[in-house]
Scaffold this active site. Structure first.
Site, PDB file in Angstrom:
ATOM      1  N   SER A 156      -0.140  -0.190  -7.429  1.00 22.63           N
ATOM      2  CA  SER A 156       1.232  -0.073  -7.676  1.00 22.63           C
ATOM      3  C   SER A 156       2.206  -0.719  -6.920  1.00 22.63           C
ATOM      4  O   SER A 156       3.479  -0.817  -7.453  1.00 22.63           O
ATOM      5  CB  SER A 156       1.500   1.457  -7.715  1.00 22.63           C
ATOM      6  OG  SER A 156       1.482   1.845  -6.551  1.00 22.63           O
TER       7      SER A 156
ATOM      8  N   LYS B   9       8.938  -0.671  -0.797  1.00 22.66           N
ATOM      9  CA  LYS B   9       8.404   0.050  -2.103  1.00 22.66           C
ATOM     10  C   LYS B   9       9.509   1.127  -2.363  1.00 22.66           C
ATOM     11  O   LYS B   9       9.867   1.729  -1.557  1.00 22.66           O
ATOM     12  CB  LYS B   9       7.211   0.298  -1.741  1.00 22.66           C
ATOM     13  CG  LYS B   9       6.551   0.906  -3.239  1.00 22.66           C
ATOM     14  CD  LYS B   9       5.024   1.141  -2.909  1.00 22.66           C
ATOM     15  CE  LYS B   9       4.246   1.771  -4.150  1.00 22.66           C
ATOM     16  NZ  LYS B   9       2.942   2.013  -4.182  1.00 22.66           N
TER      17      LYS B   9
ATOM     18  N   SER C 201      -3.265   0.768  -4.084  1.00 25.95           N
ATOM     19  CA  SER C 201      -2.195   0.015  -4.450  1.00 25.95           C
ATOM     20  C   SER C 201      -1.716  -0.840  -3.415  1.00 25.95           C
ATOM     21  O   SER C 201      -0.546  -1.560  -3.960  1.00 25.95           O
ATOM     22  CB  SER C 201      -1.026   1.276  -4.640  1.00 25.95           C
ATOM     23  OG  SER C 201      -1.259   1.635  -5.864  1.00 25.95           O
TER      24      SER C 201
HETATM   25  N1  GLN Z   1      -4.431   2.287  -9.546  1.00 30.28           N
HETATM   26  C1  GLN Z   1      -4.710   3.184  -8.721  1.00 30.28           C
HETATM   27  C2  GLN Z   1      -4.059   4.365  -9.656  1.00 30.28           C
HETATM   28  O1  GLN Z   1      -3.563   3.950 -10.611  1.00 30.28           O
HETATM   29  C3  GLN Z   1      -4.088   3.362  -7.335  1.00 30.28           C
HETATM   30  C4  GLN Z   1      -2.633   3.890  -7.425  1.00 30.28           C
HETATM   31  C5  GLN Z   1      -2.007   4.062  -6.016  1.00 30.28           C
HETATM   32  O2  GLN Z   1      -2.909   3.574  -4.799  1.00 30.28           O
HETATM   33  N2  GLN Z   1      -1.000   4.315  -5.646  1.00 30.28           N
HETATM   34  O3  GLN Z   1      -4.089   5.496  -9.433  1.00 30.28           O
END
Ligand code: GLN
Length: 498
Positions: free
Chosen positions: A162, A87, A186
């Site tokens: 994400s 990532k 995410s």
């Molecule tokens: N979708 C969640 C957010 O937008 C989780 C993001 C994450 O785990 N980095 O905060």
């Protein structure tokens, strides 16, 4: 031709060991596949120029080990020659890491994240870096400065986020394994959208050193894989044996032992009779699709078949998780993002004076969602509102944690869907942030409480009578440091699904 579709770590290591193919051949096969599909999916931001060089080194290591009579794999080389995607917010020395943001477009990592150092030790080969929502803020990769990553199962839909690039690349056979990060879901939500396995380890079990911070009290790095066993093997390679001196929030050996012992069951003991908790009130929360409900019922039946005991449990405060998360997370985001000011890191857009430098740089090089969260976080921390929002959210977080404590007196693992819907269409939630945030409803709780959680493929949904089938996933959560329970239950589930 290497059959990339059906590879697992064990199979790959066996084939490499037997000489059926070399690591260079394996990585070449992945590079070919990336050439074929990445233009459509947009998972990779960069394929590393030295991917084949790394593979060659792995081959040489294997050859030396064979001639020295030490051909077997030990913990040092437990992943020798296994191809990984990273990532874009995890540092790999000498390679770019942009967090999918314009502000870090030119940034080159000066050191290895602890996970990367550990994986190097285990012999992993890094193929490239993959797309994500900017600074991990989002659930669809639509917030990336480099375009959305499309779902390999349906190119009109998102791959989730994400870590959307990480999930998509495993689903499209662009790498055997990928690393993601999980602050509120995410790793798990994109894994569920793309039909792969995603593990969020216990907070503090895997070092965050070298991970660009989003919400420091919530962030954790974990693997996205095709099977639960692969997730387990990677977890074993990246979990800290003792506290990492570069990350003061990692757990000490003693803490891990104490946490492990505090939930006193042995999931390996046969016959395994794990107690699975389900939370009926969660099923009444708005926005849950019928396919997801039906799929959860079918998954419950499978666990019954395994001989597991299904127990309804009450989690009265879990419904506050999403609100709590969307207060605490931006608060931490606003302070973590302060370092991106055009002076310390990244690119700069010059202004007439220092203040204008800041305004230009942050205004032009950070995306809308990131700026929104900085503002929200600054607001909930400001003197007039600190008590009303930030402090109150912390109190609610403690209540949620006490729900978990009670629940784990009755059950060994908690089962929920991973996400309330299958992957949505690109653009579907762009104008409705609340609908977007609701996708996190089942996942954020594990981050708030710090417990480990895994998403496992649980079937497919046919949406709107469309011919394309979309993957679904279930989530299992276990007590702190009891990833082993997730692995045992998860493997059983995979076995029964066939
Ligand atoms: N979708 C969640 C957010 O937008 C989780 C993001 C994450 O785990 N980095 O905060």
């Amino acid at each position: 031709m290497i059959d990339l579709k059906n590879l697992t770590i064990k199979k790959t290591l066996e084939s490499l060991q037997k000489g059926e193919y070399t690591s260079v051949e394996l990585v070449s096969a992945y590079l070919e596949q990336i050439k074929k599909v990445n233009a459509d999916v947009n998972a990779y931001l960069e394929v590393y120029e030295d991917a084949l060089v790394q593979a060659k080194v792995a081959d040489e290591k294997r050859a030396t080990r064979a001639t020295s009579g030490n051909a077997g794999l030990d913990s040092v080389n437990s992943l020798l020659g296994i191809p990984f995607a990273i990532k874009d917010n995890i540092l790999f020395a000498g390679h770019r890491a942009s967090a999918s943001s314009k502000i870090l477009e030119q940034y080159v990592a000066p050191y290895d994240a602890t996970v990367i150092a550990m994986l190097k030790e285990a012999g992993a080969v890094f193929i490239g870096r993959v797309n994500m929502d900017e600074f991990a803020m989002g659930g669809s990769t639509e917030n990336s400065a480099y375009g959305v990553t499309k779902n390999p199962h349906d190119l009109e839909r998102v791959s989730g986020g994400s870590s959307g690039g990480s999930a998509a690349t495993v689903a499209m056979d662009g790498a055997l394994i990928s690393l993601g990060s999980d602050t509120g879901g995410s790793i798990r939500q994109p894994a569920s959208y793309c039909g792969v396995v995603g593990l969020k380890p216990t907070y503090g079990r895997v070092s965050r050193h070298g991970l660009m911070a989003m919400g420091s009290s919530l962030d954790v790095i974990g693997p996205i894989t095709k099977t639960v066993e692969d997730a387990e093997l990677v977890f074993n390679a990246i979990a800290c044996v003792d506290a990492d001196r570069y990350d003061s929030t990692t757990l000490t050996k003693k803490e891990v032992e104490e946490m492990t012992a505090s939930h006193n069951i042995n999931p390996e003991k046969k016959p395994t009779k794990l107690r699975v908790g389900i939370v009926p009130e969660l099923m009444n929360l708005g926005g849950l699709s019928n396919e997801v409900k039906e799929n959860l019922d079918a998954s419950i039946e499978l666990f019954k078949k395994a001989g597991y005991e299904i127990k309804e449990i009450a989690m009265p405060n879990m419904k506050y998780s999403l609100a709590v998360y969307y207060i605490l997370m931006p608060a931490e985001v606003s302070s973590n993002m302060a370092r991106f000011d055009g002076v310390k890191y990244g690119s700069k857009v010059e202004g007439a004076d220092l203040l204008q430098d800041y305004l230009n740089t942050r205004g032009e090089l950070l995306g809308k969602e990131v700026r929104k969260r900085i503002m929200l976080g600054t607001y909930v921390l400001s003197s007039g509102y600190h008590d009303a929002y930030y402090n109150k959210a912390n109190i609610a977080k403690d209540l949620i944690a006490s729900d978990f404590k009670k629940a784990f007196e009755e059950v060994d693992v908690i089962l929920t869907p991973t996400a309330p819907t299958p992957a949505f269409k690109i653009g579907a939630h762009t104008s409705d942030p609340v609908a977007m945030y609701l996708e996190d409803i089942f996942t954020v709780t594990a981050n708030l409480v710090g417990v480990p959680a895994i998403s496992i493929p649980s079937g497919f949904a046919e949406v709107d009578g469309e011919s394309a089938k979309l993957p679904l996933g279930i989530q299992l959560m276990a007590p702190h440091c009891r990833e082993d329970i997730l692995f045992v239950a998860g493997k059983k589930f995979e076995e029964l699904r066939g």
